[in-house]
Write a protein that holds these residues in place. Structure first.
Motif, PDB file in Angstrom:
ATOM      1  N   ASP A 251      -8.460   0.401  16.000  1.00  0.00           N
ATOM      2  CA  ASP A 251      -8.036  -0.019  17.330  1.00  0.00           C
ATOM      3  C   ASP A 251      -8.796   0.779  18.398  1.00  0.00           C
ATOM      4  N   ALA A 252      -8.599   0.404  19.660  1.00  0.00           N
ATOM      5  CA  ALA A 252      -9.414   0.959  20.743  1.00  0.00           C
ATOM      6  C   ALA A 252      -9.272   2.468  20.870  1.00  0.00           C
ATOM      7  N   ASP A 253      -8.064   2.989  20.561  1.00  0.00           N
ATOM      8  CA  ASP A 253      -7.846   4.432  20.687  1.00  0.00           C
ATOM      9  C   ASP A 253      -7.938   5.170  19.354  1.00  0.00           C
ATOM     10  N   LEU A 254      -8.280   4.445  18.280  1.00  0.00           N
ATOM     11  CA  LEU A 254      -8.383   5.016  16.929  1.00  0.00           C
ATOM     12  C   LEU A 254      -7.093   5.689  16.485  1.00  0.00           C
ATOM     13  N   LYS A 255      -5.953   5.156  16.959  1.00  0.00           N
ATOM     14  CA  LYS A 255      -4.650   5.697  16.568  1.00  0.00           C
ATOM     15  C   LYS A 255      -3.832   4.722  15.716  1.00  0.00           C
ATOM     16  N   THR A 256      -4.479   3.676  15.213  1.00  0.00           N
ATOM     17  CA  THR A 256      -3.829   2.811  14.238  1.00  0.00           C
ATOM     18  C   THR A 256      -4.446   3.094  12.880  1.00  0.00           C
ATOM     19  N   LEU A 257      -3.595   3.395  11.912  1.00  0.00           N
ATOM     20  CA  LEU A 257      -4.064   3.667  10.561  1.00  0.00           C
ATOM     21  C   LEU A 257      -3.934   2.385   9.746  1.00  0.00           C
ATOM     22  N   TYR A 258      -5.053   1.958   9.152  1.00  0.00           N
ATOM     23  CA  TYR A 258      -5.068   0.797   8.271  1.00  0.00           C
ATOM     24  C   TYR A 258      -5.205   1.285   6.829  1.00  0.00           C
ATOM     25  N   ILE A 259      -4.357   0.761   5.938  1.00  0.00           N
ATOM     26  CA  ILE A 259      -4.337   1.206   4.547  1.00  0.00           C
ATOM     27  C   ILE A 259      -4.511   0.003   3.636  1.00  0.00           C
ATOM     28  N   THR A 260      -5.478   0.051   2.741  1.00  0.00           N
ATOM     29  CA  THR A 260      -5.645  -0.980   1.723  1.00  0.00           C
ATOM     30  C   THR A 260      -4.822  -0.605   0.492  1.00  0.00           C
ATOM     31  N   SER A 261      -4.518  -1.621  -0.326  1.00  0.00           N
ATOM     32  CA  SER A 261      -3.710  -1.365  -1.514  1.00  0.00           C
ATOM     33  C   SER A 261      -4.075  -2.359  -2.608  1.00  0.00           C
ATOM     34  N   ALA A 262      -3.547  -2.102  -3.809  1.00  0.00           N
ATOM     35  CA  ALA A 262      -3.839  -2.935  -4.973  1.00  0.00           C
ATOM     36  C   ALA A 262      -2.550  -3.483  -5.565  1.00  0.00           C
ATOM     37  N   ALA A 263      -2.694  -4.554  -6.322  1.00  0.00           N
ATOM     38  CA  ALA A 263      -1.572  -5.060  -7.105  1.00  0.00           C
ATOM     39  C   ALA A 263      -1.165  -4.012  -8.135  1.00  0.00           C
ATOM     40  N   SER A 264       0.074  -4.102  -8.605  1.00  0.00           N
ATOM     41  CA  SER A 264       0.532  -3.149  -9.619  1.00  0.00           C
ATOM     42  C   SER A 264       1.539  -3.818 -10.531  1.00  0.00           C
ATOM     43  N   PRO A 265       1.800  -3.236 -11.701  1.00  0.00           N
ATOM     44  CA  PRO A 265       2.808  -3.793 -12.608  1.00  0.00           C
ATOM     45  C   PRO A 265       4.205  -3.796 -11.996  1.00  0.00           C
ATOM     46  N   LEU A 266       4.438  -2.973 -10.979  1.00  0.00           N
ATOM     47  CA  LEU A 266       5.760  -2.922 -10.349  1.00  0.00           C
ATOM     48  C   LEU A 266       6.032  -4.146  -9.489  1.00  0.00           C
ATOM     49  N   GLY A 267       4.960  -4.788  -9.019  1.00  0.00           N
ATOM     50  CA  GLY A 267       5.105  -6.051  -8.306  1.00  0.00           C
ATOM     51  C   GLY A 267       5.852  -5.970  -6.993  1.00  0.00           C
ATOM     52  N   HIS A 268       5.688  -4.884  -6.262  1.00  0.00           N
ATOM     53  CA  HIS A 268       6.309  -4.796  -4.945  1.00  0.00           C
ATOM     54  C   HIS A 268       5.712  -5.854  -4.023  1.00  0.00           C
ATOM     55  N   SER A 269       6.497  -6.363  -3.091  1.00  0.00           N
ATOM     56  CA  SER A 269       6.082  -7.517  -2.291  1.00  0.00           C
ATOM     57  C   SER A 269       4.850  -7.242  -1.443  1.00  0.00           C
ATOM     58  N   LEU A 270       4.631  -5.983  -1.051  1.00  0.00           N
ATOM     59  CA  LEU A 270       3.478  -5.658  -0.212  1.00  0.00           C
ATOM     60  C   LEU A 270       2.277  -5.141  -1.006  1.00  0.00           C
ATOM     61  N   ASP A 271       2.413  -5.009  -2.315  1.00  0.00           N
ATOM     62  CA  ASP A 271       1.279  -4.545  -3.119  1.00  0.00           C
ATOM     63  C   ASP A 271       0.087  -5.484  -2.929  1.00  0.00           C
ATOM     64  N   GLY A 272      -1.067  -4.920  -2.602  1.00  0.00           N
ATOM     65  CA  GLY A 272      -2.269  -5.706  -2.335  1.00  0.00           C
ATOM     66  C   GLY A 272      -2.491  -6.022  -0.874  1.00  0.00           C
ATOM     67  N   ALA A 273      -1.512  -5.688  -0.029  1.00  0.00           N
ATOM     68  CA  ALA A 273      -1.641  -5.951   1.405  1.00  0.00           C
ATOM     69  C   ALA A 273      -2.466  -4.868   2.093  1.00  0.00           C
TER      70      ALA A 273
END
Length: 291
Positions: A251-273
């Motif tokens: 973001d413009a102020d470099l104060k937003t942290l973006y995090i990548t993720s992977a699928a997992s056997p636990l299958g949490h709804s946000l895994d991979g988001a």
């Protein structure tokens, strides 16, 4: 802390986030899904690659680099998503059975690329890493390749001190983040252990903030660690995903942290988001490839 999934896309193995300040765009990849992705505003563009792709980095010349299993290529960003126009830049690591993994540009716009034994099957399934055949390579704007390290397991995290005299580099197979002094001739001094042995997952990709602290994604640890310059844990940031893989400030102020993720056997709804969250300290900006 409030986390938001920035798109509906879910990756098999999301990785390599890059924030391009001039265009306010987020670049990242799905390694196992063979996709290079770019988010501008609310618009997501996806280029389907012919091979596993580990990094997607814009260039000063207006196109972008993608690190594929067979080499480093230029991608024409005006080409269709299902018919990407690729031009080979170089083959950094000719070792059969290896693939690209971590890649990032230093402040001079040189690409640093870590490679490893391929651990992804044709259907995206995990394969065991049984050989330390990986390496670390530096690629200059003229496509000249300089080998720097050999015998690596799973290279992750590529960050530099402000004066570009120290490299922070991780090997997930060792569960360790290292420091290397960068010699005046550009080669590396032997590794010194900087951080190891935390109970929350293993070290994956990282980002550095403006205070020189390193934010390290913890594979299978559902968290980030903010690590002080002396290698001590400053804080633990819990995440709603099982396998965070890397992060970047944007973001413009470099104060937003973006995090990548992977699928997992636990299958949490946000895994991979790809997740985003506002933080209280700005990060250091990403550098485009100089070529």
């Amino acid at each position: 802390m409030t986390w938001t999934a920035v798109t509906e896309h879910r990756a098999q193995l999301g990785e390599g986030p890059f924030w391009d300040a001039p265009t306010q765009a987020l670049y990242w990849v799905d390694i196992a899904g063979k996709q290079a992705l770019r988010l501008i505003g609310a618009n997501v563009q996806i280029w389907q690659m012919p091979e596993h792709v580990s990094a997607f980095i814009p260039c000063e010349s207006g196109d972008a680099l993608v690190t594929l299993s067979s080499g480093v290529y230029r991608l024409d960003l005006d080409s269709p998503g299902l018919e990407p126009r690729l031009t080979l830049l170089c083959v950094a690591d000719p070792q059969p059975g290896n693939r690209a993994n971590e890649a990032r540009c230093d402040a001079l716009g040189r690409l640093w690329l870590g490679t490893m034994q391929n651990n992804i099957g044709e259907q995206g399934e995990d394969l065991p890493v049984t050989r330390r055949t990986g390496g670390l390579f530096r690629i200059d704007r003229d496509a000249r390749v300089t080998p720097l390290l050999r015998g690596l397991g799973i290279p992750n995290t590529l960050l530099w001190s402000e004066d570009i005299t120290t490299l922070y580099f991780g090997d997930s197979l060792d569960g360790t983040l290292y420091q290397h002094v960068i010699r005046t001739d550009g080669n590396l001094e032997p590794a010194q252990i900087w951080f190891e042995g935390h109970g929350r997952g293993g070290p994956d990709g990282s980002a550095m903030d403006a205070e020189g602290f390193i934010w390290n994604a913890r594979w299978d640890g559902s968290c980030l660690l903010r690590l002080a310059p002396d290698g001590t844990v400053d804080r633990v940031i819990d995440l709603p995903v099982s396998r965070p893989t890397s992060c970047v400030f944007g973001d413009a102020d470099l104060k937003t942290l973006y995090i990548t993720s992977a699928a997992s056997p636990l299958g949490h709804s946000l895994d991979g988001a790809v997740l985003s969250m506002r933080v209280d300290v700005p990060g250091k900006s990403c550098t485009r490839f100089a070529g």
